[in-house]
Enzyme design. Structure first.
Site, short mmCIF file in Angstrom:
data_model
loop_
_atom_site.label_atom_id
_atom_site.label_comp_id
_atom_site.label_asym_id
_atom_site.label_seq_id
_atom_site.Cartn_x
_atom_site.Cartn_y
_atom_site.Cartn_z
CG ASP A 104 12.05 -6.92 -39.37
OD1 ASP A 104 11.65 -6.92 -40.55
OD2 ASP A 104 11.32 -6.70 -38.39
CG ASP A 144 12.13 -3.10 -37.72
OD1 ASP A 144 11.85 -1.89 -37.62
OD2 ASP A 144 11.65 -3.97 -36.99
CG ASP A 167 3.54 2.64 -39.19
OD1 ASP A 167 3.57 2.97 -37.99
OD2 ASP A 167 4.10 1.61 -39.63
CG ASP A 222 14.67 -2.39 -29.71
OD1 ASP A 222 15.50 -2.45 -30.63
OD2 ASP A 222 13.45 -2.54 -29.88
CD GLU A 269 9.87 -8.40 -35.74
OE1 GLU A 269 9.01 -8.07 -36.56
OE2 GLU A 269 10.74 -7.62 -35.30
CD GLU A 328 14.30 -5.96 -35.18
OE1 GLU A 328 13.12 -5.87 -35.56
OE2 GLU A 328 14.83 -5.17 -34.38
CG ASP A 341 15.19 -0.99 -33.62
OD1 ASP A 341 15.44 -2.20 -33.67
OD2 ASP A 341 14.11 -0.53 -33.21
CG MET A 383 5.46 -7.35 -43.77
SD MET A 383 5.31 -6.01 -42.56
CE MET A 383 6.97 -5.98 -41.88
CG HIS A 431 3.06 -0.97 -37.48
ND1 HIS A 431 4.29 -0.42 -37.63
CD2 HIS A 431 3.23 -2.06 -36.69
CE1 HIS A 431 5.19 -1.14 -36.99
NE2 HIS A 431 4.57 -2.15 -36.41
CE LYS A 466 12.73 -5.76 -28.80
NZ LYS A 466 12.21 -4.38 -28.94
CG HIS A 492 14.11 -8.39 -32.06
ND1 HIS A 492 12.85 -8.56 -32.57
CD2 HIS A 492 14.29 -7.06 -31.93
CE1 HIS A 492 12.29 -7.37 -32.74
NE2 HIS A 492 13.16 -6.45 -32.37
C1 GLT Z 1 8.65 -2.13 -33.88
C2 GLT Z 1 9.49 -3.28 -33.49
C3 GLT Z 1 9.89 -4.09 -34.66
C4 GLT Z 1 8.76 -4.75 -35.37
C5 GLT Z 1 7.82 -3.78 -35.96
C6 GLT Z 1 6.64 -4.54 -36.53
S1 GLT Z 1 7.36 -2.51 -34.92
O1 GLT Z 1 9.42 -1.15 -34.51
O2 GLT Z 1 10.65 -2.79 -32.82
O3 GLT Z 1 10.86 -5.03 -34.35
O4 GLT Z 1 9.29 -5.49 -36.44
O5 GLT Z 1 5.56 -4.54 -35.67
MN MN Z 2 11.36 -5.92 -36.35
MN MN Z 3 13.74 -3.93 -33.11
#
Ligand code: GLT
Ligand code: MN
Ligand code: MN
Length: 388
Positions: A246, A288, A58, A256, A182, A218, A258, A89, A55, A184, A221
């Protein structure tokens, strides 16, 4: 392949925000020190990664002076080229600043929408300067808690206008970006607009230049929503819209998380890797995700190594699956072929329709057939558990 050590040819990437995650959560302060972007580049290159995504904020803090921006960008570029990494990206942080608390492109405040466009154009400039060719839109704040705000249809139109504007900006600047949307379902908003891959696939054809837009799905998600990520990716591939991906992991129905790729849903991760590898997807594979909040810096690099290693192990398992004669025999037995009926069923003609309608069908026999899926699934599990 013997030791599952990645090389840049594997095209594994990480967001700066992923390994750079300092372990803050809604209930607790950071547990790790921030790391500089050049240091992250050095460490990821040593682990065999291909590239780093980011980003705008970042790398360049929001509100940084032009001189500070240029210094940070040139230090990062030097580290990238010094370590042979690329930036495939880039994306915009349209979620951290309080200005975006009720949306960016879908804010009901026209001043916020204009600021979101301005910030994204500047971030696209930065991404291009670093060599990025894919631009991701994750609309973290694009959603609602209060639907009485009455903007459900307006939000879609505002989002569309913004994407159309930015696609033209990319072209007018000669940037050549492909845009990856993306989805979510929720978090940080109560409900996020475009909750699933299907929502994005339905929206893309309504844009002025649909060919420039694809999806960045992702794993976590879809899993949060109780959906099967491999199914979502298959539909995106079928639509020719897998522009980026992702990878991570997640327990269903939780916040969430991750998690490290493959940490939780190993069978779905396996099916996903097999799908990606067999589909010929040639783009970068971004992790991600982030190390658990419990971890120190050593845990961060163990996390990063683990994501890549698990992918490569599953890729090897996918190859074994395709070469396993018992599994292949089970698959062959599962698919019943009948060339006469398949010819009749494909490509409508009135004659085919008549012939099909006149066929007598042995329903009882069809219903009685056992397709052998228990055995196929057990063979798959045994392969994954390493006893085949
Ligand atoms: C954030 C989010 C991700 C996105 C990123 C891109 S930022 O961490 O949880 O799923 O892909 O904006
Ligand atoms: Mn993501
Ligand atoms: Mn995520």
């Amino acid at each position: 392949m013997t030791d599952y050590t990645p090389t840049p040819a594997d095209k594994f990437t990480f967001g700066l925000w992923t390994v750079g995650n300092v372990g803050r959560d809604p209930f607790g302060e950071p547990t790790r020190q921030p790391m500089s972007a050049p240091y992250i580049a050095q460490k990821l290159a040593a682990l065999g990664a291909y590239g780093i995504n980011l980003h705008d904020n970042d790398l360049v803090p929001i509100g940084a002076s032009a001189a500070e921006r240029d210094r940070l960008v040139s230090d990062f570029r030097a580290a990238l080229s010094g370590h042979g990494l690329v930036v495939p990206m880039a994306t915009t942080n349209l979620f951290s600043d309080p200005a975006f608390k009720d949306g960016a492109f879908t804010s009901a405040d026209a001043r916020v929408r204009a600021y979101a466009l301005q910030k994204t154009m500047l971030s696209m400039d930065l991404g291009h300067e670093l060599g990025a060719t894919t631009y991701v839109f994750w609309g973290g704040r694009e959603g609602t808690e209060v639907d009485a705000s009455g903007k459900l249809l307006d939000a879609l139109a505002w989002f569309r206008d913004s994407l159309n504007f930015l696609a033209e900006y990319s072209q007018s600047q000669g940037y050549g970006y492909r845009f990856a949307l993306e989805p979510k379902p929720n978090e940080p908003r109560g409900d996020i607009f475009f909750p699933t891959a299907g929502s994005m696939l339905g929206f893309i054809p309504t844009l002025d230049q649909p060919d420039l837009f694809g999806v960045n799905p992702e794993f976590a998600h879809d899993t949060m929503a109780g959906l099967n990520f491999a199914h979502a990716v298959a539909q995106i591939i079928d639509a020719g819209k897998l522009f980026h991906i992702d990878l991570n992991d997640q327990k269903m129905g939780r916040f969430d998380q991750d998690l490290r790729f493959g940490a939780e849903n190993i069978k779905t991760a396996f099916m996903l890797v097999k799908l990606l590898e067999n589909s010929g997807y040639a783009g970068p594979k971004q992790f991600d995700a982030h190390a658990l909040r419990t971890e120190d810096e050593a845990g961060v690099w163990a996390f990063a190594r683990g994501c890549m290693r698990t992918y490569l192990i599953l890729k090897e398992k996918a190859r074994q699956f395709d070469e396993d004669s018992e599994i292949q025999a089970a698959l062959q037995a599962y698919r019943v072929q009948d060339s006469e009926l398949e010819t009749l069923s494909r490509g409508f003609t009135p004659e085919k329709a008549q012939a099909l309608k006149a066929r007598s069908v042995d329903r009882a026999m069809l219903g009685a057939r056992g397709p052998g899926l228990e055995q196929l699934d057990q063979l798959t599990i045994e392969l994954l558990l390493g006893v085949r």
